[in-house]
Every structure is written in structure tokens, then in C-alpha cells.
Enzyme design. Sequence first.
Site, PDB file in Angstrom:
ATOM      1  N   GLY A 186       1.212  -6.191  -3.242  1.00 49.28           N
ATOM      2  CA  GLY A 186       2.551  -5.370  -2.682  1.00 49.28           C
ATOM      3  C   GLY A 186       2.722  -4.081  -3.042  1.00 49.28           C
ATOM      4  CE  LYS A 218      -5.148 -14.270  -1.795  1.00 47.28           C
ATOM      5  NZ  LYS A 218      -4.265 -13.248  -1.451  1.00 47.28           N
ATOM      6  CB  ALA A 271      -3.613  -7.888  -4.575  1.00 49.41           C
ATOM      7  CB  THR A 290       2.029  -4.591   1.392  1.00 47.62           C
ATOM      8  OG1 THR A 290       2.254  -5.811   0.699  1.00 47.62           O
ATOM      9  CG2 THR A 290       3.540  -3.719   0.900  1.00 47.62           C
TER      10      THR A 290
END
Lengths: 255, 64
Positions: free
Chosen positions: A156, A95, A182, A205
Site C-alpha cells: 500500500g 496467495k 506490493a 493501491t
Amino acid sequence: MSDDLIIGNKRFKSRFILGSGKFSLEMTEKVIRNGGVEIATLAVRRVNKGGRENILDYMPEGITLLPNTSGARNAEEALTIARLARELGCGDMIKIEIVRDTRYLLPDNEETIKAIGLLADDGFTALPYMMPDLTAARKMEKAGAAAIMPLAAPIGSNRGLLTKDFISMIIGETDLPVIVDAGIGRPSQACEAMEMGCAAVMANTAVATASDVGAMASAFRMAIEAGRTAYLAGLGRVLSGRGEASSPLTGFLGE
Amino acid sequence: MILNGEERKINFRISVSDLLKQENYDFRRTAVLVNGTVIPRAGYDSASVSDEDTVEIVGFVGGG
């Protein structure tokens, strides 16, 4: 009929990609199992000497590792990190994550496009994390990317699909699997991404900061499966300005 | 030598293999960068480092 996720020359049943950060090592296996996860991301960092615990010892057998190039600020650094990851024995899927912005942690699309070429030439299967921009996505496809990983919101942040319309454009206009990476904060947002036609969802997260991380991994698995099934089923149409009865408007009692 | 950002004094040129052993690193779990170049695992015995070098020893950690 099989509905596999195909990335490069690999096939996967699961469409839930897990980021392995922020968990206690002991929880890693449970989260992967509950989430039905087949691909987990990792980062490369300096290690301390001695027999310290290593995350690889907590990864279940058969899991595909997807190292990221976090820490890279340009294409050359991304290539170096990818090569280090390969020496660590993870295979060739990488990635690409190139971030210069320290507040919002937004990816640098221009350097990322450059990195895809360098990594593809070096035999890597490159999955670029990117700012959802259709022009950049087309260039990434042309440069040899195996998937496109647009962000939903800053890393996050758990803020959800802030870039929804722009991700939709990439899904519609490129032939590569689009994996939202994300910012996804809830299972409902992961489900929505899958309903839109995303090929997979990556989360870290959202699971790691839940009160019960094991249960949240299960919730994400179900949401992603539900969203995929809904996408394949074809969503029902939307009416505006009027309603439509679900039963015939004839044959009422007493007519 | 700069090893993982910290200054070290080494008096002799040593192989990457010996450096890892001396510093008690797990070979299977580490990768090595010398002056920006990745050293393949097969080259740990033949590649050597001296006091002039910058060495990074890295491994996998959790990440998204």
C-alpha cells in the site's frame, strides 16, 4: 506465438493481477475490464448477516479468483483461511500472505515456507507473498510453490521497486514465474518490473488511490504489456564512458 | 456461544444450517468455522453447534 502466463495448470493472457481492495464495488468491473485483468485477489473476513452486497456479485464472469490468507500470523492459520476460501467456491489457487509485523506489514518467509507445504499437501496451488530473499525463494520452490510473489515495497505504500536487485536474483535463479506484489505505485514501475523479466505484476493501491481509477487501470495494462514486449525483444545494450553514433561516421557532406 | 467475536446465548444445540438460516446469512456466499475447524458446505445439516462453541461466519471482501 502465444505468450501465456502459466501458473500451476492454468494459462492466462493477462499479466496484470489486480488486488480488489479499496475500490467501491461499483468500480470493480470497470477496473477489471480496463485493466484487461484475468486474475483478481480477494480477502476472507467475518461477514455481517443479511443481504449485504457481496464483492462476488461485482466480479465479471470468467475471472479467476485468487484469495489471499491475509490475517494469518502463522502457517496453520493460513491453511484454515485457505480452506475457508475453498468452501466459498474460488478454486484452489491461494496467495499465501503471513504477516506478523504490524508497522511495515512485511511477510514472514519462514512461516510462509511452512505454509506452502501444508497447502500443497491439501491440494492448493500456492502463490507465496514474500520478502525478496533468494534462499527463501529456493526453499519455496522446493516446497511446491506455483509462483513467487516478492514485494517491491511495503504493502500500500506506492513506493516502487525498492527491492529491484533482489527480485532480479530470484528471476535469474528460480524456474517459477515471479510476480511482483506490493508497493508498485506507477505504471512506469510496473513496466520496469516486466522489462526485468517478471512474469506478472500485481497492483491494488496504485490504481485504487488514483484520481481516475478506470484510466489508471488502462495505464497499468499498457505499461505491463509494453514491459513484457520489451523483455521478449531483449533490451538494447548500455554503454558507459562514451557515445556511439547512430549513423555512419563517413560520407559527411563537404568531405 | 461466541459468534463472529460477539457473545450470544442459545438454549439448544442447533445445526449449522439452522444457525445460518436463523441469522439470515446467504449460504452461497459464506463459509463456517467452528472451534477452528472448517465445516464443509455438505456438512451444514449434520454439523451442530451449542452454547459452548466459537463460530466464525466469513465471506469474501476486497483485498490485495
